[in-house]
Scaffold this active site. Structure first.
Site, PDB file in Angstrom:
ATOM      1  CB  THR A  12      -0.784   0.122   1.145  1.00  0.00           C
ATOM      2  OG1 THR A  12      -0.013  -0.244   2.261  1.00  0.00           O
ATOM      3  CG2 THR A  12      -1.995  -0.942   1.104  1.00  0.00           C
ATOM      4  CD  GLN A  14       7.225   7.129  -3.142  1.00  0.00           C
ATOM      5  OE1 GLN A  14       7.186   8.526  -3.399  1.00  0.00           O
ATOM      6  NE2 GLN A  14       8.525   6.761  -3.066  1.00  0.00           N
ATOM      7  CG  ASP A  15       9.268   2.802  -3.022  1.00  0.00           C
ATOM      8  OD1 ASP A  15       8.877   3.845  -3.237  1.00  0.00           O
ATOM      9  OD2 ASP A  15      10.480   2.264  -2.402  1.00  0.00           O
ATOM     10  CB  ALA A  84       9.704  -0.137   6.649  1.00  0.00           C
ATOM     11  CB  THR A 129      17.353   3.183   3.718  1.00  0.00           C
ATOM     12  OG1 THR A 129      17.760   4.613   3.849  1.00  0.00           O
ATOM     13  CG2 THR A 129      17.856   2.717   5.134  1.00  0.00           C
ATOM     14  CD  GLU A 131      18.160   8.783   6.582  1.00  0.00           C
ATOM     15  OE1 GLU A 131      18.496   8.927   7.887  1.00  0.00           O
ATOM     16  OE2 GLU A 131      18.067   9.465   5.916  1.00  0.00           O
ATOM     17  CE1 TYR A 153      13.430   3.556   7.770  1.00  0.00           C
ATOM     18  CE2 TYR A 153      15.135   4.818   7.127  1.00  0.00           C
ATOM     19  CZ  TYR A 153      14.161   4.041   6.703  1.00  0.00           C
ATOM     20  OH  TYR A 153      13.911   3.543   5.453  1.00  0.00           O
ATOM     21  CE  LYS A 157      13.909   0.250   6.264  1.00  0.00           C
ATOM     22  NZ  LYS A 157      13.299  -0.773   5.457  1.00  0.00           N
ATOM     23  CG  HIS A 183      12.961   6.305  -4.142  1.00  0.00           C
ATOM     24  ND1 HIS A 183      13.940   5.727  -3.148  1.00  0.00           N
ATOM     25  CD2 HIS A 183      11.706   5.295  -3.821  1.00  0.00           C
ATOM     26  CE1 HIS A 183      13.530   4.702  -2.783  1.00  0.00           C
ATOM     27  NE2 HIS A 183      12.131   4.356  -2.903  1.00  0.00           N
TER      28      HIS A 183
END
Ligand code: NAP
Ligand code: GDD
Length: 365
Positions: A12, A14-15, A84, A129, A131, A153, A157, A183
């Site tokens: 559900t 964006q990606d 996530a 990521t 990050e 976060y 990750k 992105h």
């Protein structure tokens, strides 16, 4: 040839929505994981529901039983683990939840595959990521740059990254991390800085908001277009050997530059005055009659500063370019900002028009 089966967690998001469209276009049968909530928010995939080869299932990244059952039922050839708690600032407020979903969640997926004895046939993509580079130790960042995570976060990750690597080496599984830089798109969550800016620029231009409040305007990001990036997730799993890849454009801009360009596409030219917390974005010229020159439309609020902020992300996508044949700049920064503003100008007009109509008809008061 047998139709390939993909399972997407975070469908559900964006990606997840772009990846679903991409894989359906490639002839896959696509299964997506959704979680139960009191309000069904599935706007990004509403257009796919009911189409052949697209199926949704209830499960949760914090519930291993649901994942084991689902992987057994779907028998996927490829799993894209995109689910996530993906907001860095939120991870400071909800660090334990973030760790459970973003770190242990990855382990749960890997174990669900092993429990169902699919480790020889099922490939796994992990949404890693930029990050991870956090308080960066070199610029630009590549697959060999040391990690220095700088938020709950990013720390969660980092566990995901290492557990994927561990299962690849320990059990010979085809599992890889895509180390994706920021992105964005017209489907980006509304509290990430780019979408927050494009929506506010559209509202301000249409006289529905006075001022946009932001945090660190100097922060540098390597921003690409989400639709281009999902192709890379797929390419990573089609590569001969399981490897990790940096996915980025190799071009960097500040938050301030993003805002200047977004307001430009909304018909408002800005100049910047002041420093730090006192900095303001002031209108120099506007083609929108409701916005006057001299008006302050951007200001800084400490509410949007982070306890530790990642401020210098720039990716080196050479490996992806060379080994996956991927074009890192198929959508430029300028095109990205323009398409997001165009979308949000229309969205705001539509919503305002609907509201005016509802008020007139007495449907809302
Ligand atoms: P997003 O729009 O925030 O989507 C996150 C998805 O995860 C949503 O579908 C969400 O479901 C789902 N989710 C969250 N918690 C869950 C749980 N406990 N169980 C099941 N599903 C859960 O994120 P995105 O921008 O598409 O990013 C996709 C992935 O790439 C994330 O892992 C993110 O950390 C990573 N990433 C993103 C970027 C970027 O710039 N976009 C860059 C690098 C890495 P709901 O809709 O129910 O909330
Ligand atoms: N969200 C937000 N809101 N960020 C702001 C604001 C604001 O009002 N003002 C300045 N910023 C700065 C943040 O401090 C950060 O340095 C930068 O803008 C980008 O913030 P976000 O858009 O929230 O994205 P992010 O870079 O923290 O995280 C995104 O990209 C990561 C990849 O690098 C997310 O999509 C993560 O899930 C992803 O891993």
């Amino acid at each position: 040839m047998k139709q390939k089966i993909a399972l997407i967690t975070g469908v559900t998001g964006q990606d997840g929505s772009y990846l679903s469209e991409f894989l359906l276009g490639k002839g896959y049968e696509v299964h997506g994981i959704i979680r139960r909530s009191s309000v069904d928010y599935r706007e990004r995939i509403a257009h796919l529901e009911g189409t052949p080869h697209f199926h949704l299932h209830y499960a949760d990244m914090s519930d291993s039983m649901s994942l084991v059952k689902l992987v057994g039922q779907v028998q996927p050839d490829e799993i894209y683990n995109l689910a996530a708690q993906s907001h860095v600032q939120v991870s400071f407020d909800a660090p334990e939840f973030t760790a459970d979903v973003d770190a242990v969640g990855v382990l749960r997926i890997l174990e669900a595959v092993r429990t169902n004895h699919l480790e020889k046939t099922c490939k796994i993509y992990q949404a890693s990521t930029s990050e991870l580079y956090g308080k960066v130790e070199e610029v630009p960042q590549s697959e060999t740059t040391p990690f220095h995570p700088y938020s709950p976060y990013a720390v969660a990750k980092l566990y995901g990254y290492w557990i994927i690597k561990e299962y690849r080496e320990a059990y010979n599984m085809f599992c890889c991390s895509g180390i994706l830089f920021n992105h964005e798109s017209e489907r980006r969550g509304e509290t990430f800085v780019t979408r927050k800016i494009t929506l506010a620029a559209a509202r301000i231009a249409q006289g529905l908001q006075d001022c946009l409040y932001l945090g660190n305007l100097d922060s540098l990001r390597d921003w690409g277009y989400a639709k281009d990036y999902v192709e890379c997730m797929w390419l990573i799993l089609q590569h001969e050997t399981p490897e990790d890849f940096v996915i980025a454009t190799g071009v960097q801009h500040t938050v301030r530059e993003f805002a200047t360009l977004a307001f430009h596409h909304a018909g408002i030219e800005l100049r910047w005055e002041g420093k730090g917390i006192d900095e303001k974005g002031i209108v120099v010229e506007s083609r929108e009659p409701r916005v006057k020159s001299g008006q302050v439309v951007v200001a800084v609020s400490p509410d949007f500063y982070r306890p530790t902020d990642v401020v210098n992300l720039l990716g080196d996508p050479s490996k992806a370019k060379r080994e996956l044949g991927w074009d890192p700049q198929s959508t430029s920064f300028e095109q990205l900002v323009e398409l997001m503003v165009k979308h949000d100008m229309q969205k705001v007009t539509r919503e305002h028009f609907n509201l005016a109509e509802y008020l007139e008809k007495g449907i809302v008061k």
